[in-house]
Design an enzyme around this catalytic site. Sequence first.
Site, PDB file in Angstrom:
ATOM      1  N   THR A   1      58.116  -5.305  75.733  1.00  0.00           N
ATOM      2  CA  THR A   1      57.315  -6.521  75.845  1.00  0.00           C
ATOM      3  C   THR A   1      57.643  -7.522  74.732  1.00  0.00           C
ATOM      4  O   THR A   1      58.089  -7.122  73.648  1.00  0.00           O
ATOM      5  CB  THR A   1      55.819  -6.157  75.760  1.00  0.00           C
ATOM      6  OG1 THR A   1      55.050  -7.349  75.657  1.00  0.00           O
ATOM      7  CG2 THR A   1      55.503  -5.291  74.548  1.00  0.00           C
ATOM      8  N   ASP A   2      57.350  -8.793  74.993  1.00  0.00           N
ATOM      9  CA  ASP A   2      57.529  -9.804  73.950  1.00  0.00           C
ATOM     10  C   ASP A   2      56.456  -9.691  72.853  1.00  0.00           C
ATOM     11  O   ASP A   2      56.584 -10.268  71.778  1.00  0.00           O
ATOM     12  CB  ASP A   2      57.525 -11.224  74.550  1.00  0.00           C
ATOM     13  CG  ASP A   2      56.226 -11.600  75.253  1.00  0.00           C
ATOM     14  OD1 ASP A   2      55.326 -10.734  75.371  1.00  0.00           O
ATOM     15  OD2 ASP A   2      56.110 -12.756  75.698  1.00  0.00           O
ATOM     16  N   GLU A   3      55.394  -8.905  73.138  1.00  0.00           N
ATOM     17  CA  GLU A   3      54.299  -8.817  72.159  1.00  0.00           C
ATOM     18  C   GLU A   3      54.727  -8.127  70.871  1.00  0.00           C
ATOM     19  O   GLU A   3      54.043  -8.220  69.854  1.00  0.00           O
ATOM     20  CB  GLU A   3      53.096  -8.085  72.762  1.00  0.00           C
ATOM     21  CG  GLU A   3      52.524  -8.813  73.942  1.00  0.00           C
ATOM     22  CD  GLU A   3      51.082  -8.440  74.270  1.00  0.00           C
ATOM     23  OE1 GLU A   3      50.434  -7.777  73.456  1.00  0.00           O
ATOM     24  OE2 GLU A   3      50.619  -8.846  75.346  1.00  0.00           O
TER      25      GLU A   3
ATOM     26  N   TYR B   1      48.327  -1.928  71.097  1.00  0.00           N
ATOM     27  CA  TYR B   1      49.299  -1.878  72.208  1.00  0.00           C
ATOM     28  C   TYR B   1      50.673  -2.319  71.732  1.00  0.00           C
ATOM     29  O   TYR B   1      51.666  -1.606  71.907  1.00  0.00           O
ATOM     30  CB  TYR B   1      48.823  -2.770  73.373  1.00  0.00           C
ATOM     31  CG  TYR B   1      49.934  -3.098  74.362  1.00  0.00           C
ATOM     32  CD1 TYR B   1      50.482  -2.100  75.172  1.00  0.00           C
ATOM     33  CD2 TYR B   1      50.444  -4.391  74.470  1.00  0.00           C
ATOM     34  CE1 TYR B   1      51.517  -2.388  76.064  1.00  0.00           C
ATOM     35  CE2 TYR B   1      51.474  -4.688  75.363  1.00  0.00           C
ATOM     36  CZ  TYR B   1      52.001  -3.680  76.156  1.00  0.00           C
ATOM     37  OH  TYR B   1      53.028  -3.973  77.043  1.00  0.00           O
TER      38      TYR B   1
ATOM     39  N   LYS C   1      54.257  -0.245  71.382  1.00  0.00           N
ATOM     40  CA  LYS C   1      55.504  -0.626  72.085  1.00  0.00           C
ATOM     41  C   LYS C   1      56.613  -0.882  71.058  1.00  0.00           C
ATOM     42  O   LYS C   1      57.761  -0.501  71.270  1.00  0.00           O
ATOM     43  CB  LYS C   1      55.285  -1.869  72.958  1.00  0.00           C
ATOM     44  CG  LYS C   1      54.397  -1.660  74.179  1.00  0.00           C
ATOM     45  CD  LYS C   1      54.955  -0.690  75.202  1.00  0.00           C
ATOM     46  CE  LYS C   1      56.161  -1.211  75.930  1.00  0.00           C
ATOM     47  NZ  LYS C   1      56.568  -0.306  77.049  1.00  0.00           N
TER      48      LYS C   1
HETATM   49  P1  NAD Z   1      50.735  -0.700  84.514  1.00  0.00           P
HETATM   50  O1  NAD Z   1      49.630  -0.358  83.579  1.00  0.00           O
HETATM   51  O2  NAD Z   1      50.447  -1.469  85.741  1.00  0.00           O
HETATM   52  O3  NAD Z   1      51.476   0.636  84.978  1.00  0.00           O
HETATM   53  C1  NAD Z   1      51.768   1.685  84.113  1.00  0.00           C
HETATM   54  C2  NAD Z   1      52.148   2.909  84.951  1.00  0.00           C
HETATM   55  O4  NAD Z   1      52.459   3.981  84.053  1.00  0.00           O
HETATM   56  C3  NAD Z   1      51.011   3.413  85.857  1.00  0.00           C
HETATM   57  O5  NAD Z   1      51.500   3.705  87.143  1.00  0.00           O
HETATM   58  C4  NAD Z   1      50.524   4.670  85.159  1.00  0.00           C
HETATM   59  O6  NAD Z   1      50.003   5.640  86.066  1.00  0.00           O
HETATM   60  C5  NAD Z   1      51.800   5.153  84.504  1.00  0.00           C
HETATM   61  N1  NAD Z   1      51.523   5.993  83.331  1.00  0.00           N
HETATM   62  C6  NAD Z   1      50.662   5.710  82.305  1.00  0.00           C
HETATM   63  N2  NAD Z   1      50.643   6.739  81.437  1.00  0.00           N
HETATM   64  C7  NAD Z   1      51.511   7.669  81.906  1.00  0.00           C
HETATM   65  C8  NAD Z   1      51.925   8.936  81.451  1.00  0.00           C
HETATM   66  N3  NAD Z   1      51.426   9.470  80.327  1.00  0.00           N
HETATM   67  N4  NAD Z   1      52.839   9.634  82.161  1.00  0.00           N
HETATM   68  C9  NAD Z   1      53.353   9.094  83.312  1.00  0.00           C
HETATM   69  N5  NAD Z   1      52.981   7.903  83.809  1.00  0.00           N
HETATM   70  C10 NAD Z   1      52.068   7.200  83.111  1.00  0.00           C
HETATM   71  O7  NAD Z   1      51.815  -1.416  83.601  1.00  0.00           O
HETATM   72  P2  NAD Z   1      52.780  -2.654  83.935  1.00  0.00           P
HETATM   73  O8  NAD Z   1      52.055  -3.899  83.667  1.00  0.00           O
HETATM   74  O9  NAD Z   1      53.430  -2.423  85.230  1.00  0.00           O
HETATM   75  O10 NAD Z   1      53.853  -2.466  82.760  1.00  0.00           O
HETATM   76  C11 NAD Z   1      54.978  -1.599  82.937  1.00  0.00           C
HETATM   77  C12 NAD Z   1      55.817  -1.617  81.675  1.00  0.00           C
HETATM   78  O11 NAD Z   1      56.253  -2.948  81.421  1.00  0.00           O
HETATM   79  C13 NAD Z   1      55.061  -1.184  80.422  1.00  0.00           C
HETATM   80  O12 NAD Z   1      55.943  -0.426  79.631  1.00  0.00           O
HETATM   81  C14 NAD Z   1      54.679  -2.493  79.737  1.00  0.00           C
HETATM   82  O13 NAD Z   1      54.591  -2.312  78.344  1.00  0.00           O
HETATM   83  C15 NAD Z   1      55.866  -3.354  80.112  1.00  0.00           C
HETATM   84  N6  NAD Z   1      55.579  -4.821  80.197  1.00  0.00           N
HETATM   85  C16 NAD Z   1      54.528  -5.279  80.929  1.00  0.00           C
HETATM   86  C17 NAD Z   1      54.331  -6.661  81.046  1.00  0.00           C
HETATM   87  C18 NAD Z   1      53.192  -7.245  81.861  1.00  0.00           C
HETATM   88  O14 NAD Z   1      52.982  -8.453  81.813  1.00  0.00           O
HETATM   89  N7  NAD Z   1      52.468  -6.456  82.631  1.00  0.00           N
HETATM   90  C19 NAD Z   1      55.198  -7.544  80.398  1.00  0.00           C
HETATM   91  C20 NAD Z   1      56.257  -7.034  79.634  1.00  0.00           C
HETATM   92  C21 NAD Z   1      56.443  -5.646  79.559  1.00  0.00           C
HETATM   93  O1  DAU Z   2      53.373 -10.648  76.984  1.00  0.00           O
HETATM   94  C1  DAU Z   2      53.569  -9.482  77.726  1.00  0.00           C
HETATM   95  C2  DAU Z   2      52.262  -8.734  77.827  1.00  0.00           C
HETATM   96  O2  DAU Z   2      51.427  -9.475  78.697  1.00  0.00           O
HETATM   97  C3  DAU Z   2      52.425  -7.299  78.333  1.00  0.00           C
HETATM   98  O3  DAU Z   2      53.185  -6.559  77.416  1.00  0.00           O
HETATM   99  C4  DAU Z   2      51.059  -6.642  78.535  1.00  0.00           C
HETATM  100  O4  DAU Z   2      51.220  -5.352  79.112  1.00  0.00           O
HETATM  101  C5  DAU Z   2      50.238  -7.508  79.459  1.00  0.00           C
HETATM  102  O5  DAU Z   2      48.950  -6.956  79.587  1.00  0.00           O
HETATM  103  C6  DAU Z   2      50.144  -8.943  78.947  1.00  0.00           C
HETATM  104  O6  DAU Z   2      49.347  -9.015  77.737  1.00  0.00           O
HETATM  105  P1  DAU Z   2      48.269 -10.185  77.496  1.00  0.00           P
HETATM  106  O7  DAU Z   2      47.271  -9.699  76.534  1.00  0.00           O
HETATM  107  O8  DAU Z   2      48.945 -11.484  77.211  1.00  0.00           O
HETATM  108  O9  DAU Z   2      47.673 -10.292  79.008  1.00  0.00           O
HETATM  109  P2  DAU Z   2      46.185 -10.442  79.563  1.00  0.00           P
HETATM  110  O10 DAU Z   2      46.309 -10.686  81.027  1.00  0.00           O
HETATM  111  O11 DAU Z   2      45.300  -9.338  79.101  1.00  0.00           O
HETATM  112  O12 DAU Z   2      45.691 -11.781  78.860  1.00  0.00           O
HETATM  113  C7  DAU Z   2      46.377 -13.014  79.042  1.00  0.00           C
HETATM  114  C8  DAU Z   2      45.643 -14.060  78.217  1.00  0.00           C
HETATM  115  O13 DAU Z   2      44.351 -14.299  78.815  1.00  0.00           O
HETATM  116  C9  DAU Z   2      45.370 -13.643  76.785  1.00  0.00           C
HETATM  117  O14 DAU Z   2      45.469 -14.787  75.942  1.00  0.00           O
HETATM  118  C10 DAU Z   2      43.929 -13.166  76.808  1.00  0.00           C
HETATM  119  C11 DAU Z   2      43.299 -14.032  77.884  1.00  0.00           C
HETATM  120  N1  DAU Z   2      42.182 -13.379  78.632  1.00  0.00           N
HETATM  121  C12 DAU Z   2      42.422 -12.175  79.199  1.00  0.00           C
HETATM  122  C13 DAU Z   2      41.408 -11.519  79.886  1.00  0.00           C
HETATM  123  C14 DAU Z   2      41.654 -10.155  80.491  1.00  0.00           C
HETATM  124  C15 DAU Z   2      40.958 -14.028  78.766  1.00  0.00           C
HETATM  125  O15 DAU Z   2      40.775 -15.163  78.274  1.00  0.00           O
HETATM  126  N2  DAU Z   2      39.957 -13.386  79.458  1.00  0.00           N
HETATM  127  C16 DAU Z   2      40.123 -12.144  80.000  1.00  0.00           C
HETATM  128  O16 DAU Z   2      39.166 -11.602  80.596  1.00  0.00           O
END
Ligand code: NAD
Ligand code: DAU
Length: 350
Positions: A132-134, A157, A161
């Site tokens: 992730t970019d975080e 988180y 990562k």
């Molecule tokens: P998600 O939470 O939707 O899915 C995670 C999956 O991992 C689920 O299916 C869960 O059952 C599985 N999992 C969790 N713990 C596990 C374990 N111990 N063993 C096996 N499986 C397990 O997540 P996502 O949003 O699809 O993110 C996927 C990946 O991409 C993550 O590594 C996250 O850090 C990264 N990522 C997410 C975003 C985003 O915006 N969602 C952005 C950049 C990177």
């Molecule tokens: O940048 C990549 C990341 O983006 C991934 O690595 C993470 O897995 C993914 O969850 C996401 O993280 P964020 O914290 O940016 O996403 P989230 O959707 O939780 O929040 C987006 C923005 O919205 C953040 O500034 C917080 C705000 N927010 C979020 C929620 C859930 C609110 O204002 N209200 C809310 O209820």
Amino acid sequence: MNKTILITGGAGFIGSHVVRLFVNSYPNYHIFNLDALTYAGNLENLSDIENKPNYTFIKGDINSDEFVISIFKKHKFDSVIHLAAESHVDRSIEAPLAFVKTNVIGTMTLLNAFKNTWKGNFNNKLFYHVSTDEVYGTLGKKGLFTETTPYSPNSPYSASKASSDHFVRAYGETYNMPYVITNCSNNYGQNQFPEKLIPLFINNIINNKPLPVYGDGNYTRDWLYVKDHAVAIDLVFHKGKNSETYNIGGFNEWKNIDLIKLLCKQMDIELNRPTGSSEELITYVKDRPGHDLRYAIDASKIKNELGWTPSVTFEEGLKKTINWYLNNKEWLNNVTSGAYQSYYKKQYSN
Ligand code: NAD
Ligand code: DAU
């Protein structure tokens, strides 16, 4: 060439799009999807491909050393695309240890199994770590994250990562294990669990519930349509250079409050509600602790070296996303029953 690929976290949001893309695009690869099916994992996400001959689902936990070793012994995966993780920042603030277990120890378990299976014979092997970019922390009002931005994670988180990224890199340096890491910005699209901003707000608008905006709403994120992320992963998997990191982003920065207002407008149209009615649901709530002000990705490396660019504009992607949730209310109802209710109450009670 035939490949035997282990994709972890394939029942989750991004993972399900990656699994589908690989299963459909590469009939000569066998895709094994390893997922523990936590609250975030859902096999319904993959019902359209579950019977394909080049696809196998394995239910299991990446934290279990014994189990992970046993499946590597059995299937001899030549590549891993590792997405399994605890992924929600708010949950990491509430219960950080689960993030260390899965994101750090779980990654280590996979790295060890991969290393011990191939014992230095890494020809045509690859460990692809999805990150992730975080990990870069927060930006001020200007600037972009590049691949050389120093790591400075601010939430449990992002710290977990960042730690996993370091271990992947260390295994590459120490054991010559071939790896790539991609660091992507915020994804949105179909099948995202409704705890993240966009699906949470879509679900709340459908149900006429308040839209909880953290702080003043002036936080910025860079949004990417999930299918464009899956395409980028495919490209980096096949054409990325060993031991390199690639940033992936949408060239698409939005302040939360502006995005929320756009979403409200589109929801009014799709639901045939009077203009402005969704916006009335906006409620400012207590800020997220350690809330990163701004993320924005410089994705010029993947663009220039591998020719990747996002294919969907934000307006198009948002419309597709809204329509998917409106047409899949049963999916939404299934995932928001049970444990989701108590999570929601706890997270948004004050
Ligand atoms: P998600 O939470 O939707 O899915 C995670 C999956 O991992 C689920 O299916 C869960 O059952 C599985 N999992 C969790 N713990 C596990 C374990 N111990 N063993 C096996 N499986 C397990 O997540 P996502 O949003 O699809 O993110 C996927 C990946 O991409 C993550 O590594 C996250 O850090 C990264 N990522 C997410 C975003 C985003 O915006 N969602 C952005 C950049 C990177
Ligand atoms: O940048 C990549 C990341 O983006 C991934 O690595 C993470 O897995 C993914 O969850 C996401 O993280 P964020 O914290 O940016 O996403 P989230 O959707 O939780 O929040 C987006 C923005 O919205 C953040 O500034 C917080 C705000 N927010 C979020 C929620 C859930 C609110 O204002 N209200 C809310 O209820």
